[in-house]
Scaffold this motif. Structure first.
Motif, PDB file in Angstrom:
ATOM      1  N   THR A  75     -16.483   4.772  -3.768  1.00 48.06           N
ATOM      2  CA  THR A  75     -15.802   4.388  -2.524  1.00 48.06           C
ATOM      3  C   THR A  75     -14.575   5.248  -2.239  1.00 48.06           C
ATOM      4  O   THR A  75     -14.075   5.255  -1.114  1.00 48.06           O
ATOM      5  CB  THR A  75     -15.388   2.905  -2.557  1.00 48.06           C
ATOM      6  OG1 THR A  75     -14.530   2.674  -3.676  1.00 48.06           O
ATOM      7  CG2 THR A  75     -16.609   2.007  -2.660  1.00 48.06           C
ATOM      8  N   ASN A  76     -14.088   5.975  -3.242  1.00 50.68           N
ATOM      9  CA  ASN A  76     -12.979   6.904  -2.990  1.00 50.68           C
ATOM     10  C   ASN A  76     -13.426   8.126  -2.200  1.00 50.68           C
ATOM     11  O   ASN A  76     -12.595   8.938  -1.790  1.00 50.68           O
ATOM     12  CB  ASN A  76     -12.346   7.348  -4.313  1.00 50.68           C
ATOM     13  CG  ASN A  76     -11.444   6.284  -4.899  1.00 50.68           C
ATOM     14  OD1 ASN A  76     -10.826   5.507  -4.180  1.00 50.68           O
ATOM     15  ND2 ASN A  76     -11.377   6.231  -6.231  1.00 50.68           N
ATOM     16  N   ILE A 132      -8.549   8.046   1.908  1.00 47.16           N
ATOM     17  CA  ILE A 132      -8.032   8.450   0.609  1.00 47.16           C
ATOM     18  C   ILE A 132      -6.574   8.889   0.782  1.00 47.16           C
ATOM     19  O   ILE A 132      -6.164   9.269   1.873  1.00 47.16           O
ATOM     20  CB  ILE A 132      -8.847   9.601  -0.030  1.00 47.16           C
ATOM     21  CG1 ILE A 132      -8.729  10.895   0.786  1.00 47.16           C
ATOM     22  CG2 ILE A 132     -10.296   9.208  -0.207  1.00 47.16           C
ATOM     23  CD1 ILE A 132      -9.401  12.080   0.134  1.00 47.16           C
ATOM     24  N   SER A 145      -0.577   3.573  -3.754  1.00 45.56           N
ATOM     25  CA  SER A 145      -2.025   3.388  -3.847  1.00 45.56           C
ATOM     26  C   SER A 145      -2.632   4.545  -4.640  1.00 45.56           C
ATOM     27  O   SER A 145      -2.037   5.611  -4.760  1.00 45.56           O
ATOM     28  CB  SER A 145      -2.645   3.317  -2.452  1.00 45.56           C
ATOM     29  OG  SER A 145      -2.110   2.225  -1.721  1.00 45.56           O
ATOM     30  N   LYS A 174     -10.978  -1.142  -1.893  1.00 44.76           N
ATOM     31  CA  LYS A 174     -11.873  -0.087  -2.352  1.00 44.76           C
ATOM     32  C   LYS A 174     -12.843  -0.540  -3.450  1.00 44.76           C
ATOM     33  O   LYS A 174     -13.937   0.007  -3.571  1.00 44.76           O
ATOM     34  CB  LYS A 174     -11.047   1.097  -2.888  1.00 44.76           C
ATOM     35  CG  LYS A 174     -10.463   1.987  -1.792  1.00 44.76           C
ATOM     36  CD  LYS A 174     -11.555   2.747  -1.046  1.00 44.76           C
ATOM     37  CE  LYS A 174     -11.005   3.808  -0.119  1.00 44.76           C
ATOM     38  NZ  LYS A 174     -12.073   4.569   0.587  1.00 44.76           N
ATOM     39  N   ARG A 175     -12.452  -1.514  -4.251  1.00 41.31           N
ATOM     40  CA  ARG A 175     -13.322  -1.949  -5.345  1.00 41.31           C
ATOM     41  C   ARG A 175     -14.338  -2.967  -4.810  1.00 41.31           C
ATOM     42  O   ARG A 175     -14.341  -4.156  -5.130  1.00 41.31           O
ATOM     43  CB  ARG A 175     -12.507  -2.539  -6.499  1.00 41.31           C
ATOM     44  CG  ARG A 175     -13.310  -2.716  -7.790  1.00 41.31           C
ATOM     45  CD  ARG A 175     -12.428  -3.120  -8.942  1.00 41.31           C
ATOM     46  NE  ARG A 175     -11.501  -2.054  -9.322  1.00 41.31           N
ATOM     47  CZ  ARG A 175     -10.563  -2.175 -10.252  1.00 41.31           C
ATOM     48  NH1 ARG A 175     -10.403  -3.337 -10.878  1.00 41.31           N
ATOM     49  NH2 ARG A 175      -9.781  -1.158 -10.542  1.00 41.31           N
ATOM     50  N   GLN A 190      -4.992   2.849   0.439  1.00 44.08           N
ATOM     51  CA  GLN A 190      -5.708   1.577   0.429  1.00 44.08           C
ATOM     52  C   GLN A 190      -5.492   0.923  -0.937  1.00 44.08           C
ATOM     53  O   GLN A 190      -5.471   1.603  -1.961  1.00 44.08           O
ATOM     54  CB  GLN A 190      -7.219   1.776   0.653  1.00 44.08           C
ATOM     55  CG  GLN A 190      -7.593   2.409   1.978  1.00 44.08           C
ATOM     56  CD  GLN A 190      -7.417   1.485   3.178  1.00 44.08           C
ATOM     57  OE1 GLN A 190      -6.898   0.377   3.051  1.00 44.08           O
ATOM     58  NE2 GLN A 190      -7.825   1.947   4.354  1.00 44.08           N
ATOM     59  N   ASN A 202      -6.170   5.480  -4.315  1.00 43.34           N
ATOM     60  CA  ASN A 202      -7.528   5.741  -3.823  1.00 43.34           C
ATOM     61  C   ASN A 202      -7.720   7.238  -3.564  1.00 43.34           C
ATOM     62  O   ASN A 202      -7.504   7.735  -2.479  1.00 43.34           O
ATOM     63  CB  ASN A 202      -7.816   4.923  -2.552  1.00 43.34           C
ATOM     64  CG  ASN A 202      -6.753   5.077  -1.461  1.00 43.34           C
ATOM     65  OD1 ASN A 202      -5.578   4.862  -1.702  1.00 43.34           O
ATOM     66  ND2 ASN A 202      -7.184   5.450  -0.267  1.00 43.34           N
ATOM     67  N   THR A 203      -8.125   7.937  -4.592  1.00 44.52           N
ATOM     68  CA  THR A 203      -8.356   9.381  -4.504  1.00 44.52           C
ATOM     69  C   THR A 203      -9.520   9.792  -5.386  1.00 44.52           C
ATOM     70  O   THR A 203      -9.665   9.278  -6.498  1.00 44.52           O
ATOM     71  CB  THR A 203      -7.106  10.178  -4.908  1.00 44.52           C
ATOM     72  OG1 THR A 203      -7.435  11.581  -4.951  1.00 44.52           O
ATOM     73  CG2 THR A 203      -6.565   9.749  -6.269  1.00 44.52           C
ATOM     74  N   LYS A 227       0.827  -1.208   0.000  1.00 43.17           N
ATOM     75  CA  LYS A 227       0.000   0.000   0.000  1.00 43.17           C
ATOM     76  C   LYS A 227       0.861   1.259   0.000  1.00 43.17           C
ATOM     77  O   LYS A 227       0.584   2.211  -0.723  1.00 43.17           O
ATOM     78  CB  LYS A 227      -0.913   0.020   1.233  1.00 43.17           C
ATOM     79  CG  LYS A 227      -2.011  -1.029   1.237  1.00 43.17           C
ATOM     80  CD  LYS A 227      -2.908  -0.858   2.465  1.00 43.17           C
ATOM     81  CE  LYS A 227      -4.036  -1.863   2.488  1.00 43.17           C
ATOM     82  NZ  LYS A 227      -4.935  -1.687   3.665  1.00 43.17           N
ATOM     83  N   THR A 238      -6.449  -1.709  -4.174  1.00 44.43           N
ATOM     84  CA  THR A 238      -7.657  -1.850  -4.989  1.00 44.43           C
ATOM     85  C   THR A 238      -8.664  -2.783  -4.341  1.00 44.43           C
ATOM     86  O   THR A 238      -9.876  -2.523  -4.359  1.00 44.43           O
ATOM     87  CB  THR A 238      -7.290  -2.372  -6.400  1.00 44.43           C
ATOM     88  OG1 THR A 238      -6.369  -1.461  -7.007  1.00 44.43           O
ATOM     89  CG2 THR A 238      -8.526  -2.492  -7.269  1.00 44.43           C
TER      90      THR A 238
END
Length: 424
Positions: A276-277, A328, A398, A317-318, A312, A400-401, A75, A314
């Motif tokens: 989810t981001n 994030i 990562s 978050k997916r 985080q 996640n944004t 991560k 994938t």
């Protein structure tokens, strides 16, 4: 170390005699060698041309970022965290202890500090307040303090045992230690996934009410009147929290607080897409809540602004919204997130103070003012630059944004630290 010349840059540092002036700054061997309003001859220096548009401040200091080394380096590791921080304009980052294993010994504090020795970004580890961040038994905080821990916290977890909190506050006064608390009353947060309000009702998603945050803050402040000591509340998000902390400060209690930079960029209405981001904790709340945060920034109740960088992968978050993890990444976009939403009555210098001097004062970290003979710990930035955040701008491991594809205002250009110049 190479020479570095900052040409025609505007100083943003109230502690400097050059504050708000356009100057030239020559850096040799990591030290500010000369500051002048006149041209500086430095033919061998690497030059950053400010053209009277770029600003220079003390290096930005992020008080709250998640480091996943050791344990979940896929991560984020120390190297990638440093790259993300430098891109975002941060010379210093304080990291949470929620690794695997937890950062809760003097050896683990030494490990994190040593791993960032040669990076332009200095990592400042925080130690776990309680064993494994479970809130049940206080750690050997004095040993970690002596090893270089800047504060003590259970990080992404909230402390729940008032007896342990009481003992920690009293014991840490022996060395003026700081407890950092992310306030969340677990018995009231409904195991929620977003702010409790009309949007959560329409979406059929469990909401997290404001009271889960502000009541937890009120309990600890009430305890603080009995124990004394220092407490910093991280990532506050509600008007009630701002009001309680404002009152506590007026009463002379040693209380400080921060907000996450992204907290002012979205409201709970933006979650209608179930992206989810946009799932963060504390959750994005209403515009009324955001307005109260800006008022707290303006009047000084809110001391600092942090990235709350939480990588985080994938797989985390997916997922369906209710199953996805919180968080994030924020180091790359923290400054732009704030400036893009900055009310007209608040100037950029106010924001810079909450990214530079205030975090260092709270954590009792050495400050190097913009003055000849001082260490060069600097951030060069353009508060008026407009740019679009792209996937190629992500320096973290990562991604996640929610900011990819967003047009933003305000951007770091480079940092100078430890004799190194790193361009964003």
């Amino acid at each position: 170390m190479k020479e570095i010349l900052l040409s025609k840059v505007r100083v943003s540092d109230p502690s400097s005699t050059y504050h708000k002036q356009i100057v030239n700054i020559l850096i040799k061997d990591g030290i500010i060698n000369k500051i002048s309003t006149e041209k500086i001859d430095a033919s061998n220096a690497e030059v950053i041309e400010g053209n009277e548009k770029l600003y220079v401040s003390l290096g930005w200091f992020d008080m709250r970022a998640t480091l996943n080394e050791p344990g979940e380096e896929f991560k984020e590791d120390i190297a990638s965290l440093g790259k993300a921080a430098a891109f975002g304009g941060f010379t210093d980052v304080a990291t949470l202890p929620n690794t695997s294993p937890v950062i809760q010994s003097k050896e683990s504090i030494h490990f994190v500090k040593q791993m960032s020795t040669f990076s332009a970004v200095q990592i400042h580890p925080m130690g776990a307040l309680t064993k494994d961040c479970k809130g049940e038994e206080m750690n050997e905080v004095k040993d970690m303090h002596d090893a270089g821990a800047v504060a003590f916290t259970d990080g992404v977890k909230s402390s729940w045992h008032l007896g342990v909190i009481k003992r920690a506050l009293m014991y840490m006064q022996l060395f003026d230690g700081l407890m950092i608390e992310k306030a969340d009353e677990k018995t009231l947060n409904n195991d929620g996934h977003m702010n409790e309000g009309i949007p959560s009702t329409l979406m059929g998603t469990r909401g997290i009410p404001n009271v889960a945050e502000w009541l937890a803050i009120q309990k600890i402040i009430s305890l603080l009147t009995y124990t004394d000591g220092r407490v910093h509340f991280a990532n506050i998000s509600t008007p009630e929290s701002v009001d309680i902390i404002r009152k506590a400060k007026a009463e002379g209690l040693k209380v400080t607080c921060d907000i996450a930079a992204h907290q002012v960029a979205f409201t709970d209405e933006d979650l209608a897409s179930f992206d989810t981001n946009l799932k963060v904790n504390p959750p994005f709340r209403s515009q009324k809540d955001i307005d109260a945060l800006w008022e707290g920034i303006k009047d000084g109740t809110i001391d600092a602004i942090v990235s709350s960088h939480t990588p985080q992968d994938t797989e985390s978050k997916r997922l369906e919204f209710d199953l996805a993890d919180f968080g994030i990444i924020g180091l790359e976009t923290a400054f732009a997130s704030i400036v893009s939403n900055l009310p007209k009555e608040i100037d950029v210098d106010t924001i810079i103070e909450k990214l530079t001097t205030n975090p260092r004062q709270i954590l009792k970290v050495e400050q190097a003012p913009i003055a000849e003979g001082s260490k060069a710990v600097l951030t060069i930035f353009d508060p008026k630059a407009t740019w679009t955040f792209a996937e190629s701008d992500i320096q973290s491991k990562s991604n996640n944004t929610p900011f990819v594809g967003k047009e933003l205002k305000g951007k770091a250009v480079a940092i100078v630290n430890k004799g190194q110049l790193v361009k964003a």
